[in-house]
Design a protein around this motif. Structure first.
Motif, PDB file in Angstrom:
ATOM      1  N   ILE A  62      31.165  -6.042   9.127  1.00 58.67           N
ATOM      2  CA  ILE A  62      29.719  -7.268   9.612  1.00 58.67           C
ATOM      3  C   ILE A  62      30.474  -8.617   8.130  1.00 58.67           C
ATOM      4  N   GLY A  63      30.254 -10.071   8.243  1.00 55.12           N
ATOM      5  CA  GLY A  63      30.820 -10.185   8.189  1.00 55.12           C
ATOM      6  C   GLY A  63      30.630 -11.640   8.942  1.00 55.12           C
ATOM      7  N   PRO A  64      31.592 -13.377   9.324  1.00 56.98           N
ATOM      8  CA  PRO A  64      32.550 -13.453   7.963  1.00 56.98           C
ATOM      9  C   PRO A  64      30.924 -14.101   7.867  1.00 56.98           C
ATOM     10  N   GLY A  65      29.988 -14.387   8.301  1.00 59.27           N
ATOM     11  CA  GLY A  65      28.916 -14.779   7.534  1.00 59.27           C
ATOM     12  C   GLY A  65      28.101 -14.324   6.339  1.00 59.27           C
ATOM     13  N   ALA A  66      27.315 -14.968   5.599  1.00 61.03           N
ATOM     14  CA  ALA A  66      26.714 -14.098   4.142  1.00 61.03           C
ATOM     15  C   ALA A  66      26.321 -13.323   4.745  1.00 61.03           C
ATOM     16  N   VAL A  67      26.161 -12.123   3.816  1.00 52.81           N
ATOM     17  CA  VAL A  67      25.684 -11.049   3.858  1.00 52.81           C
ATOM     18  C   VAL A  67      24.517 -11.084   2.176  1.00 52.81           C
ATOM     19  N   PRO A  68      23.556  -9.715   2.453  1.00 52.37           N
ATOM     20  CA  PRO A  68      22.869  -9.826   1.440  1.00 52.37           C
ATOM     21  C   PRO A  68      23.453  -8.410   0.573  1.00 52.37           C
ATOM     22  N   ILE A  69      23.629  -8.322  -0.871  1.00 56.42           N
ATOM     23  CA  ILE A  69      24.259  -7.353  -1.058  1.00 56.42           C
ATOM     24  C   ILE A  69      23.291  -7.089  -2.582  1.00 56.42           C
ATOM     25  N   THR A  70      23.607  -5.835  -3.326  1.00 55.85           N
ATOM     26  CA  THR A  70      22.998  -5.470  -4.381  1.00 55.85           C
ATOM     27  C   THR A  70      24.242  -5.048  -4.643  1.00 55.85           C
ATOM     28  N   LEU A  71      24.008  -5.472  -6.297  1.00 58.04           N
ATOM     29  CA  LEU A  71      25.065  -4.989  -7.602  1.00 58.04           C
ATOM     30  C   LEU A  71      24.012  -4.714  -8.320  1.00 58.04           C
ATOM     31  N   THR A  72      24.667  -3.489  -9.141  1.00 61.27           N
ATOM     32  CA  THR A  72      23.911  -3.073 -10.356  1.00 61.27           C
ATOM     33  C   THR A  72      25.113  -3.558 -11.615  1.00 61.27           C
ATOM     34  N   ILE A  73      24.021  -4.787 -12.397  1.00 56.27           N
ATOM     35  CA  ILE A  73      25.371  -5.125 -13.910  1.00 56.27           C
ATOM     36  C   ILE A  73      24.421  -4.690 -14.530  1.00 56.27           C
ATOM     37  N   ASN A  74      24.904  -4.864 -15.700  1.00 59.05           N
ATOM     38  CA  ASN A  74      23.932  -4.161 -17.337  1.00 59.05           C
ATOM     39  C   ASN A  74      22.920  -3.239 -17.146  1.00 59.05           C
ATOM     40  N   GLY A  75      22.817  -2.494 -16.417  1.00 58.45           N
ATOM     41  CA  GLY A  75      22.068  -1.777 -15.732  1.00 58.45           C
ATOM     42  C   GLY A  75      20.635  -1.882 -14.697  1.00 58.45           C
TER      43      GLY A  75
END
Lengths: 325, 206
Positions: B47-60
């Motif tokens: 995937i890429g090199p263009g932008a892709v949607p991601i989800t991070l779990t930060i501080n819950g």
């Protein structure tokens, strides 16, 4: 950092199929502590990055009668916390302890430690592995206090690997896989002194992944690593020595003595090894072995001090292995 | 590096999510390789090199962004998620100012790709005062003057939290080792170590 496409394969087979035949095609990403820096500095700009952390078969440490198998993506911290490693291979734990940043120990992998590029400041500033400009050696004519003291090769950087000397001393093998099969290389032959600017410092090819390291069973052999460092905080050692001693009672049956950070590869000190055979390790014998290990060193203009450090590293590693430190 | 076309986040979204990607791999999906490399039949999609949607779990909390694969966790948090506690100083995995805790371990956020940090629990300095509950490290740093210019401080605090999570009653040498991956150019090391020892003594929370 140049843009790249990213792949996250779940198996080794998928991963090797994503690699190319040139270094610019694809890069293997594990801990990322060296690769991302190289990419930020434009020293590497691969079109594709292949993350191998999701590949289960590349992880884990397992012990069998034949020895210890260490997966390439095992982190430094995992290696140092492993009970089998702690019991039989203190030289690896001591080498890991020299990586004095918990963050790097948590991120960096054993495979990555072997594959990291040299820290030579000429290389890191774009002058290549040999550091030659206009036919002149920048290393010989410029600042070289952290460079090689065994200088019979065109390359004068020092191997940056922390585990390399210990793995060579322990007689480990490194397994490499490509889409067309796997091969096994002695740790001693995995590290290569490049003879020309296009060559690499390790035997890995662009279409290969380092998959695991296999260390033969210790069978009572004693081993230790001693690093001489400039400071406690994160840095590479100035000189290091790893030793492995096969014992017959109180005397050494055979010895491996391998120096680190003094040559483009981990440097086996054959003279010290033959001197130790049949001897009991005392402070005087250990000192003699250290002297023999550096007898053929030819330091550069600014690093003669490393000769003494390497000599002391050998002495202290031997005493530690013999339990006399 | 300037001609990377960002992909429209809404378009073919499922094809770019990590889960959809992995499912695709499991089903043996083939992909036409963009590169001139021997892409074999089983190659999973890159995937890429263009932008892709991601989800991070930060501080819950689950946090979304659309970023190129080359964006580091640190830059993703600072530039796309308004989490500026972790600092960008050396950006080369040396100084420790970007230290966060990921999967229970201290790491350098500058040396992880954001896309690679998906699916992991990430804790940042912002969490140490969240929901009105202040971690004992915070008052201990103030009491012992453990900061001067303050730029390295969030990294030191997170490295210290990572240490105390793992070693609740560290010795002085363990504190020194636990902070070995962080640099302070003002030289506040003595105060920092005292603060960590005091926070350990005072009991932990969070």
């Amino acid at each position: 950092m140049q843009g790249f496409e990213y792949a996250n394969p779940a198996t080794l087979k998928e991963a090797t199929a994503l690699l190319g035949n040139g270094w610019g095609d694809a890069a293997v990403l594990a801990g990322g502590t060296d690769l991302l820096t190289l990419m930020k500095e434009y020293l590497m700009s691969p079109k594709r990055v292949v993350n191998i952390k999701g590949i289960k078969e590349l992880g884990g440490i397992s012990k069998s009668g034949a020895g210890l198998r260490i997966g390439a993506t095992v982190t430094v911290d995992e290696l140092m916390s492993n009970a089998a490693v702690r019991a039989e291979y203190p030289s690896l734990v001591q080498a890991g302890r020299g990586i004095t940043s918990p963050q790097i120990r948590n991120m960096g992998t054993v495979g990555g430690d072997l594959c990291q590029r040299p820290r030579c400041w000429y290389f890191r500033n774009g002058f290549g592995l040999l550091g030659v400009k206009d036919g002149k050696s920048l290393v010989r004519e410029g600042e070289n206090k952290y460079h090689a003291i065994f200088t019979g090769q065109p390359a004068l950087f020092v191997s940056a690997s922390s585990f390399g000397p210990a793995l060579v001393a322990l007689g480990a093998k490194v397994k490499l896989a490509s889409a067309s099969g796997t091969r096994e290389v002695d740790a001693a032959k995995f590290f290569v002194a490049p003879q020309n600017e296009g060559a690499r410092e390790i035997a890995l090819l662009p279409n290969e992944i380092l998959t695991e390291i296999v260390i033969p069973a210790a069978r009572g052999a004693k081993n230790a690593t001693y690093e001489v460092r400039h400071k406690d905080a994160l840095d590479w050692p100035l000189a290091a020595a790893s030793v492995s001693l096969s014992m017959k009672g109180a005397t050494v049956a055979s010895a491996r003595v391998v120096l680190g950070h003094v040559a483009p590869t981990p440097h086996a000190a054959a003279a010290a090894e033959s001197l130790l055979a049949g001897k009991t390790i005392t402070e005087a014998v250990a000192d003699e072995a250290g002297k023999a290990a550096v007898a053929d060193a030819k330091p550069l203009s600014g690093n003669a001090y490393k000769v003494q450090l390497a000599r002391v590293a050998v002495k202290r590693a031997l005493l530690a292995a013999a339990g006399k430190a | 590096m300037n001609d990377l076309e960002p992909k429209h986040p809404g378009k073919k979204k499922s094809a770019f999510s990590r889960r959809g990607f992995l499912q695709g791999v499991g089903a043996g999906t083939t992909a036409a390789g963009v590169l001139s490399v021997p892409a074999e039949a089983q190659a999973p999609k890159a995937i890429g090199p263009g932008a892709v949607p991601i989800t991070l779990t930060i501080n819950g909390k689950a946090m979304q962004a659309t970023v190129e694969p080359r964006v580091t966790l640190l830059d993703c948090m600072r530039h796309y998620m308004d989490l500026t506690g972790a600092k960008r100083v050396c950006d080369r995995g040396t100084c420790g100012a970007c230290t966060v805790i990921m999967g229970g371990k201290v790491i350098y956020a500058c040396s992880v790709l954001a896309i690679d940090a998906q699916g992991k629990q990430i804790e940042t300095i912002e969490n140490l005062t969240a929901s009105g509950k202040t971690h004992p490290l915070v008052p201990a740093f103030v009491k012992h003057d453990a900061q001067q210019c303050g730029y390295c401080t969030p990294g030191f605090v997170m490295a210290a939290k990572g240490l105390l999570d793992r070693t609740p009653s560290p010795s002085y040498d363990q504190v020194k080792d636990g902070l070995g991956g962080n640099l302070c150019r003002c030289g506040t090391y003595v105060g920092v170590r005292q603060a960590v020892l005091e926070a350990a003594k005072g009991g932990r929370n969070g």
